[in-house]
Design an enzyme around this catalytic site. Structure first.
Site, PDB file in Angstrom:
ATOM      1  N   ASP A  34      -1.670 -39.426  15.336  1.00 28.36           N
ATOM      2  CA  ASP A  34      -1.100 -39.286  13.992  1.00 28.36           C
ATOM      3  C   ASP A  34      -0.603 -40.605  13.419  1.00 28.36           C
ATOM      4  OD1 ASP A  34       0.975 -39.171  15.968  1.00 28.36           O
ATOM      5  OD2 ASP A  34       2.363 -38.445  14.441  1.00 28.36           O
ATOM      6  N   GLU A  76       3.305 -37.616  17.197  1.00 28.67           N
ATOM      7  CA  GLU A  76       4.208 -38.570  17.844  1.00 28.67           C
ATOM      8  C   GLU A  76       5.223 -39.113  16.864  1.00 28.67           C
ATOM      9  OE1 GLU A  76       5.550 -42.604  19.292  1.00 28.67           O
ATOM     10  OE2 GLU A  76       4.548 -42.025  17.432  1.00 28.67           O
TER      11      GLU A  76
END
Length: 376
Positions: free
Chosen positions: A76, A137
């Site tokens: 991400d 994350e």
């Protein structure tokens, strides 16, 4: 797969993958890894994160004389990360200035995959490798926190999520999330303000008394969000404050969090009107726990050897931010953080040099060669 490392990086950063929306990138990487001969699976982290995909877990069977090594990066990106238009300016890759670039952490993803690709194509020796590409994350290490660790065999890991190529982060702090709701009393601000308790003012008194910034070499604290009030003609009866405290020392973190809570409690007791007492609701929760790996640990020495062999910087340092390494270490997988060359991350000026992108691939290959030769 793309024909060059640079083309591969440019392709990946143009695949939108803001937190909880990593599926298109995960599907691309699944295809690429399978073409290289990897076994690819996904866990069920999406069910808990509310995202579009779980963590991607892949494995390559290599040299069997050593246990597998885990290589980790996150899928991400932060916002704004949609519609990224990368610009190549000499040796520099950046965005067009309207979004982040996504080198955090697609530089890590690219360096891992491209290094393995070159080792395979050149018939070079490499160890058994596991790959963990995590989701979400950037919004609290959510993918790692919800990872199905039963799908992993490795007990040592490198996560590629830092800055200078070849440098090694061997420690990171714990973080507590701090949330306070200060309750006052509503009143008309023009007609009878003396009948109200201004929650914003009360909260401000508490915030002014809190130690903020760098407390000491191990500890920091920040108030980042304040929200409250309904209109300028209403004495506000509620304000919410969100912040964080971090420390490499758990006792210091606990004391700081407790001290801040006591400050809020003490301040609200001083405010009362017509039988109404101001009050505060306090929530403190652990976001992640600290880790520290001894600089003389064999994994760190091997990583330093890879850097030294390539004449790259080989400094070992404790960082100030959290990463998937905090969670992996908590689950018994010894993990250090490796730099990829990403710069000015989480800003519209984020960039990475082509030289660093290439050097990162060289570093991964060198480390994997050394790891395959290591005697356990």
């Amino acid at each position: 797969m793309e024909k060059s490392l640079i083309d591969y990086f440019l392709t990946l950063v143009q695949i939108d993958s803001e937190s909880k929306n990593e599926l298109p990138l995960a599907q691309k990487l699944k295809s690429d890894l399978k073409k290289l001969g990897a076994k690819v699976r996904f866990d069920h982290a999406a069910e808990k994160t509310g995202g579009t995909t779980g963590n991607l877990i892949a494995s390559f069977s290599g040299e069997k004389t050593t246990p597998p090594i885990l290589l980790c990066a996150h899928l991400d990106t932060v916002v704004p990360g949609r519609g990224i238009k990368p610009v190549v300016d000499g040796d520099l890759i950046k965005s067009d200035g309207t979004t982040i670039l996504g080198a955090d952490d697609k530089s890590g993803i690219v360096q891992i995959i491209w290094a393995i690709k070159e080792l395979i194509e050149n018939n070079e020796n490499y160890p058994s490798i596991e790959i963990l590409f995590t989701v979400s994350e950037e919004i609290g290490l959510c993918g790692a926190k919800n990872c199905d660790f039963s799908m992993l065999k490795a007990k040592e890991c490198l996560t590629f999520d830092s800055h200078d190529v070849g440098t090694i982060m061997n420690g990171a702090p714990s973080q507590n999330n701090l949330r306070f709701k200060v309750h006052g009393k509503k009143a008309h601000a023009g007609v009878e303000p003396e009948k109200g308790l201004n929650a914003i003012r009360i909260a401000s008194e508490a915030i002014a008394a809190i130690p903020l910034g760098r407390i000491d070499k191990e500890t920091t604290c920040n108030i980042g969000i304040i929200s409250g009030g309904a209109a300028t003609n209403i004495v506000p009866d509620l304000v919410e404050i969100k912040g964080e405290a971090r420390s490499h020392n758990e006792e210091k973190l606990t004391k700081l969090s407790n001290d801040i809570s006591d400050i809020f409690r003490d301040v609200v007791t001083k405010h009362k009107v017509n039988g109404t007492q101001a009050k505060v609701d306090i929530e403190i929760d652990k976001s992640y726990s600290t880790f520290y790996i001894d600089p003389e640990d064999p994994l760190i020495l091997l990583a330093r050897q890879a850097s030294q062999n390539l004449k790259f910087p080989d400094s070992v340092y404790k960082g100030g931010g959290g990463s998937d390494a905090n969670i992996l270490n908590l689950h018994g997988i010894k993990t250090i953080v490796i730099g990829t060359g990403m710069k000015d991350v989480h800003t519209l000026q984020e960039n990475i040099s082509i030289t660093d992108l290439k050097n990162g691939v060289l570093w991964v290959k060198e480390f994997l060669r050394l790891y395959a030769e290591r005697k356990n």
